[in-house]
Enzyme design. Structure first.
Site, PDB file in Angstrom:
ATOM      1  N   ASP A   1    -103.666 -37.927 134.527  1.00  0.00           N
ATOM      2  CA  ASP A   1    -104.071 -38.314 133.174  1.00  0.00           C
ATOM      3  C   ASP A   1    -103.055 -39.326 132.597  1.00  0.00           C
ATOM      4  OD1 ASP A   1    -106.232 -37.226 131.076  1.00  0.00           O
ATOM      5  OD2 ASP A   1    -104.352 -37.586 130.007  1.00  0.00           O
TER       6      ASP A   1
ATOM      7  N   TYR B   1    -103.365 -43.196 122.613  1.00  0.00           N
ATOM      8  CA  TYR B   1    -104.505 -44.047 122.972  1.00  0.00           C
ATOM      9  C   TYR B   1    -104.452 -45.370 122.206  1.00  0.00           C
ATOM     10  CZ  TYR B   1    -106.515 -39.998 125.340  1.00  0.00           C
ATOM     11  OH  TYR B   1    -106.727 -38.952 126.193  1.00  0.00           O
TER      12      TYR B   1
ATOM     13  N   HIS C   1    -110.061 -32.303 136.998  1.00  0.00           N
ATOM     14  CA  HIS C   1    -109.038 -33.147 136.394  1.00  0.00           C
ATOM     15  C   HIS C   1    -107.688 -32.424 136.215  1.00  0.00           C
ATOM     16  CE1 HIS C   1    -107.704 -36.454 133.791  1.00  0.00           C
ATOM     17  NE2 HIS C   1    -107.345 -35.581 132.881  1.00  0.00           N
TER      18      HIS C   1
END
Ligand code: NAG
Ligand code: NAG
Ligand code: NAG
Ligand code: NAG
Ligand code: NAG
Length: 455
Positions: free
Chosen positions: A218, A364, A421
């Site tokens: 990630d 982000y 994930h």
């Protein structure tokens, strides 16, 4: 195809080297203005403490919410977290989750804080006791969003175990990323992935390591990739469970591969990359949070900070989806098919207690912006040895042919036929074994200058 790729690779290397100077400051101050002219280089022991007042307040909020809007019939998790299964989580968190016991659990490894560039960085550090002849090697282990160091708890004892078959043992250093959990957030704009790469390199220097291995999934993978690009002298090898190249050449080759997939990817995993339209459509359907947090993290952060029910639904829906898309069709999101309630709630506690949703989500916006695109680090190749492991249900799969425009020294890809994930959390044994194999191979690269995979 091959010559086309070479031309583009040369183009990327040339354009990369144009940008290569003054990309990112190596000592930017992210702490409060005017703080600490004398830099504090101490390393202080740290323990997690669940504040009583915060627990009381949390329980009140868990037990006082308006009626949830009923889900549409048979919608399972396709519209997001199904509110029919929400109450059981809230009751569990409030009444069954044992705060005392979980606090002890979260303190099972030695933890510390140290200040880097104005920010207190929290980290777990587990150093194995080794017999003579066994070398201890440092591994920087990086989590992502919406995870935390909690993802690694079952893998840490496996990673740090001493094995007669190995002439090395791994010291795990797992920091909370700046703005996440117990690590300080930046006090000014601009702390994106590349800037975190600098902080984490300086952090490793603080611990006395000028050369180290890095593992990440990630955001951890994204930041580690920047570390490889910026600091090839320091990163000896990079293991990742989310190998991703956003280099325009990689993306271009991926797109062109639609014409002839077999030129780009092995047939056994072709469905992980093509038809491209299906892949893109699937990502658009699932990654709305990414656009939101890239643009207005603070708005959604207000809701997440006010409502533990909202925080739980938002984060656990992503754990559900990212573990396998099939979970969207299960009434309860399939969460407890894979994870225990405790491990998911421990992770939520790290966000709730520290009220760090907003500052973590800002990563982000601080990364996916024009400033970073212009910096171009993401497009520059790196020759740091890289080893990837690909879980079946990982959000994105890129083949070695696509990855090589970013990772010119990709020595091995492990293909898994299961898992998702959150690999370290879901399959700690598989995860740790693959990391240890990679480090064995990286040592071959750095010690013997032989950079090949064993099997
Ligand atoms: C403190 O650290 C910054 C970079 O983080 C550096 O520029 C500055 O010289 C340091 N100050 C002292 C007094 O060491
Ligand atoms: C909330 O749900 C309960 C139980 O179904 C119901 O009795 C109550 O009327 C509802 N409250 C509102 C405001 O709709
Ligand atoms: C939804 O399901 C319930 C219970 O099975 C049923 O009573 C109701 O009629 C259904 N509603 C619709 C619109 O299909
Ligand atoms: C919570 O855990 C602690 C420590 O393990 C234990 O002493 C206590 O009895 C537990 N509380 C409940 C309500 O089970
Ligand atoms: C290290 O390199 C040697 C020589 O090529 C090779 O035989 C061996 O398998 C390699 N080991 C690993 C773990 O890569």
């Amino acid at each position: 195809m091959a010559s086309f790729q070479k031309v583009f690779a040369i183009f990327v290397i040339i354009s990369g080297s144009c940008y290569a100077e003054d990309l990112v400051s190596y000592d930017e101050w992210w702490g409060p203005e005017g703080s600490s002219p004398e830099n504090d280089t101490s390393i202080r022991p740290f323990t997690v403490q669940f504040d009583e007042n915060i627990i009381t307040d949390l329980k009140y909020r868990l037990n006082h919410h308006r009626n949830f809007t009923s889900p549409l019939n048979d919608s399972a998790f396709t519209y997001g977290f199904n509110s029919d299964s929400l109450q059981s989580w809230l009751t569990y968190w409030s009444d069954t989750y044992n705060f005392t016991e979980r606090e002890t659990y979260l303190n099972q490894f030695p933890q510390y804080k140290t200040n880097v560039q104005g920010l207190d960085i929290h980290f777990i550090r587990v150093t194995p006791e080794v017999p003579s002849g066994v070398e201890v090697v440092p591994l920087l282990l990086l989590h992502g969003w919406p995870g935390s160091v909690r993802e690694f708890f079952k893998a840490i004892p496996l990673l740090t175990a001493v094995d007669d078959d190995r002439d090395f043992a791994v010291e795990v250093i797992a920091p909370s990323l700046p703005g996440f959990g117990f690590s300080d957030p930046a006090t000014r704009p601009g702390l994106g992935s590349s800037e975190m790469a600098v902080i984490l390199r300086n952090f490793m220097f603080r611990l006395g390591y000028s050369k180290f291995y890095v593992q990440g999934g990630d955001w951890g993978a994204y930041i580690a990739t920047d570390m490889c690009t910026l600091f090839p002298q320091e990163v000896i090898g990079f293991h990742t469970n989310l190998a991703l190249s956003l280099s325009p050449v990689s993306l271009g080759v991926w797109a062109l591969g639609s014409i002839l997939p077999s030129a780009v990817v092995d047939s056994s995993v072709q469905d992980r990359m093509y038809p491209l339209l299906n892949i893109v459509e699937g990502l658009l359907r699932e990654l709305g949070y990414l656009h939101l947090q890239t643009t207005k993290p603070d708005t959604v952060g207000i809701a997440m900070s006010a409502s533990p029910a909202g925080l739980l639904a938002y984060i656990l829906q992503l754990f559900s989806m990212a573990t396998t898309r099939d979970n969207n069709n299960k009434a309860d999101g399939g969460l407890t098919d894979t994870f225990s309630r405790e491990e998911l709630l421990d992770n939520l506690m790290i966000y709730w207690m520290t009220n760090s949703f907003t500052t973590s989500a800002r990563l982000y916006s601080e990364t996916f912006n024009i400033r970073n695109v212009k910096m171009g680090i993401y497009a520059m190749p790196t020759s740091v040895p890289m080893w990837s492991v690909h879980a079946k249900n990982e959000l994105v799969y890129q083949s070695p042919t696509v990855l090589k425009f970013k990772f010119t020294n990709h020595i091995h890809a492990t293909i898994l036929d299961e898992f998702g994930h959150f690999l370290a959390l879901q399959a700690p044994g598989v995860f740790a074994e693959d990391v240890l194999k990679a480090i064995t191979a990286f040592r071959n690269c750095s010690i013997n200058n032989i950079c090949v995979h064993a099997s």
